[in-house]
Design a protein around this motif. Structure first.
Motif, PDB file in Angstrom:
ATOM      1  N   LYS A 153     117.687  93.496  86.339  1.00 58.45           N
ATOM      2  CA  LYS A 153     116.802  93.421  87.503  1.00 58.45           C
ATOM      3  C   LYS A 153     115.639  94.402  87.418  1.00 58.45           C
TER       4      LYS A 153
ATOM      5  N   ASN B 292     113.610  78.167  90.366  1.00 64.80           N
ATOM      6  CA  ASN B 292     114.099  78.340  91.731  1.00 64.80           C
ATOM      7  C   ASN B 292     114.743  79.713  91.922  1.00 64.80           C
ATOM      8  N   ASN B 293     115.542  80.122  90.935  1.00 63.70           N
ATOM      9  CA  ASN B 293     116.150  81.455  91.009  1.00 63.70           C
ATOM     10  C   ASN B 293     115.079  82.552  90.955  1.00 63.70           C
ATOM     11  N   GLY B 294     114.047  82.308  90.146  1.00 63.61           N
ATOM     12  CA  GLY B 294     112.959  83.274  90.051  1.00 63.61           C
ATOM     13  C   GLY B 294     112.232  83.423  91.373  1.00 63.61           C
TER      14      GLY B 294
ATOM     15  N   TYR C 155     117.384  81.928  99.047  1.00 68.19           N
ATOM     16  CA  TYR C 155     117.465  80.796  98.112  1.00 68.19           C
ATOM     17  C   TYR C 155     117.001  79.505  98.779  1.00 68.19           C
TER      18      TYR C 155
ATOM     19  N   THR D 244     116.205  75.402  87.323  1.00 65.05           N
ATOM     20  CA  THR D 244     117.092  76.432  87.869  1.00 65.05           C
ATOM     21  C   THR D 244     116.475  77.815  87.713  1.00 65.05           C
ATOM     22  N   LYS D 245     115.865  78.073  86.548  1.00 67.88           N
ATOM     23  CA  LYS D 245     115.205  79.369  86.323  1.00 67.88           C
ATOM     24  C   LYS D 245     114.087  79.587  87.333  1.00 67.88           C
TER      25      LYS D 245
ATOM     26  N   LYS E 258     113.486  88.252  97.552  1.00 63.58           N
ATOM     27  CA  LYS E 258     114.412  89.360  97.825  1.00 63.58           C
ATOM     28  C   LYS E 258     113.799  90.720  97.498  1.00 63.58           C
TER      29      LYS E 258
ATOM     30  N   ALA F 222     112.936  85.317  83.526  1.00 61.90           N
ATOM     31  CA  ALA F 222     114.269  84.874  83.944  1.00 61.90           C
ATOM     32  C   ALA F 222     115.315  85.134  82.865  1.00 61.90           C
TER      33      ALA F 222
ATOM     34  N   ALA G 233     113.556  82.901  94.381  1.00 58.62           N
ATOM     35  CA  ALA G 233     114.467  83.627  95.270  1.00 58.62           C
ATOM     36  C   ALA G 233     114.445  85.122  94.962  1.00 58.62           C
ATOM     37  N   PHE G 234     114.374  85.462  93.672  1.00 58.52           N
ATOM     38  CA  PHE G 234     114.324  86.864  93.255  1.00 58.52           C
ATOM     39  C   PHE G 234     113.063  87.536  93.795  1.00 58.52           C
TER      40      PHE G 234
ATOM     41  N   ALA H  50     113.424  79.568  98.734  1.00 57.32           N
ATOM     42  CA  ALA H  50     112.933  79.376  97.364  1.00 57.32           C
ATOM     43  C   ALA H  50     112.841  77.896  97.027  1.00 57.32           C
TER      44      ALA H  50
END
Length: 461
Positions: free
Chosen positions: A221, A294-296, A265, A291-292, A302, A204, A298-299, A268
């Motif tokens: 990315k 959850n964002n990870g 998201y 946050t890292k 995607k 992340a 979602a990534f 996620a």
């Protein structure tokens, strides 16, 4: 299919894309399979190396992981399973011991919920995943809970190894979606395992650098995808198989977000606790890392369609390992070779003793290949007129020119071979030459065209 055309322990997916699953030149020495549709995994040599030489495979992958992300000694040792894990909250070694003990008891009873992940368990859970793929338009899927009574019926059936008729109308999509989350939540450890926890936090933090070499706040990315590809390679096979099935389901769900109102998201938030979070921890335990994570998640949803392909340089290293050629340790080594031809010439010089025998073998192979290619070209010529035929004729001309060039140099010198080797070192496997056209099965004595189905059977990957 017990050939080189299939990776170890994997079954093609129902929605396999030609660019991912079909390779046009496939080595197949089984005469009974000639003329049959062949599904070829471009990562075959990667899977072969993982299965036959796990220590060599792990060293190759981990050396590239540490090239991308900074893992201090303790975190690297945790990733390798050499030291006890240090995780937030109550996810320490003691709690892990009791979870494992309870899991063993459940496993003895044949129960899949709460037990360590196995291929048999995935086979049962796959019934849920397959059903959900057909019902992705349901609003609030994975967010709206199902009926607890119907869920218990489904749970009991899965634990008993029973095939379930989900098409009967007795169950709702929300029942099935909730039960899938429940299965993941009761695994002894997260799907990505505790050992990988710190590595995902570091991914992340991978950011781009500006022209002056300073780190920016823009996520890199490409490096993140590459790091995830590598980490997924060293997951236990059952975890990797289920992860691929799950991420593909969530990816397809997010594509229908105009109907189901579930973005990548949103999904996620539903699945990060089961896939990434250490067991028995709360959001407060994770604090700034939540946050890292959850964002990870979602990534990963995607970019799920890219994450289960081995990086090109890993494929090349594995291929060269089995072809008896020089094996490179990392992507950087492949780049260095192109600028250091001296080593290749030295290596070629040492092979001069066996060169006469090698040339004789090459001449014999060349003759057989030419004969097989003539048969293939005749088949193409007899095909009905179409855009595909025109494309194949153009490709035939290119391949024919290559064959003529090779024929003029039947007895190449070690130095010329070294130069050719340098040019090929960092390229994809030559088996991908005719990417996008129907499969071709190739043997030393026969090359036969087959226009098989491009879609494989749905199953575990």
């Amino acid at each position: 299919m017990a050939t080189e055309a299939q990776s170890v322990g994997e079954v093609p997916a129902r929605d396999s894309r030609p660019s991912d699953a079909i390779c046009n030149f496939v080595i197949c020495n089984d005469s009974s399979l000639r003329g049959q549709p062949i599904i070829f995994n471009p990562d075959f040599f990667v899977e072969k190396l993982r299965h036959e030489k796990p220590e060599v495979f792990t060293e190759l992958v981990v050396s590239n992981i540490t090239r991308l992300i900074d893992l201090p000694g303790t975190e690297l040792a945790q990733l390798m399973g050499e030291v006890d894990l240090k995780l937030p909250g109550g996810a320490g070694p003691a709690s892990a011991f009791f979870r494992s003990l309870m899991s063993l008891k459940r496993k003895e009873k044949g129960v899949i919920f709460g037990s360590p992940l196995t291929e048999e368990g995935i086979a049962q859970i796959y019934q849920l995943i397959e059903y959900l793929h057909k019902n992705l338009r349901v609003e609030g899927l994975f967010r709206v809970p199902g009926n607890s009574v119907r869920q218990q019926i489904l749970r009991d059936a899965l634990n008993n190894g029973t095939d379930i008729d989900l098409e009967s109308g007795e169950f709702h999509s929300n029942d099935v979606a909730t039960l899938l989350k429940m299965f993941l939540g009761e695994l002894p450890e997260p799907l990505l395992t505790h050992k990988h926890f710190h590595a995902h936090l570091k991914i992340a933090d991978l950011m781009q650098f500006d022209d002056k070499g300073n780190k920016t706040n823009v996520p890199d990315k490409e490096r993140q995808i590459e790091a995830l590809q590598l980490l997924f390679l060293i997951l236990p096979p059952p975890n990797r198989n289920l992860l691929k099935l799950l991420l593909d389901l969530l990816y397809q769900t997010a594509k229908k977000q105009d109907k189901n109102k579930m973005s990548a998201y949103n999904l996620a938030l539903m699945f990060a606790p089961h896939v990434l979070w250490p067991k028995n921890v709360t959001a407060n335990d994770l604090q700034e890392n939540i946050t890292k994570l959850n964002n990870g998640m979602a990534f990963m949803i995607k970019h799920s369609q890219k994450l289960f392909k081995a990086p090109v340089y890993i494929r090349e290293c594995a291929r060269l390992h089995y072809l008896g050629s020089r094996t490179q340790a990392s992507k950087d080594d492949l780049d260095l070779i192109a600028s250091c031809p001296t080593k290749s010439f030295q290596r070629a010089k040492s092979q001069k003793r066996n060169w006469v025998d090698s040339c004789s073998h090459q001449e014999e192979t060349q003759q057989r290949t030419e004969e097989a290619l003539r048969e293939l070209f005749q088949h193409v010529h007899n095909m009905p007129e179409s855009a595909k035929k025109k494309q194949l004729i153009r490709q035939r001309k290119v391949l024919g020119n290559q064959m003529m060039s090779e024929k003029k140099n039947k007895y190449p010198t070690p130095e010329s071979v070294a130069i050719g080797e340098l040019k090929r070192a960092s390229k994809e496997n030559m088996n991908l030459l005719f990417s996008g056209s129907p499969a071709v099965t190739m043997t030393p004595t026969r090359l036969k065209w087959s226009e098989g189905k491009k879609e494989g059977k749905r199953g575990f990957l």
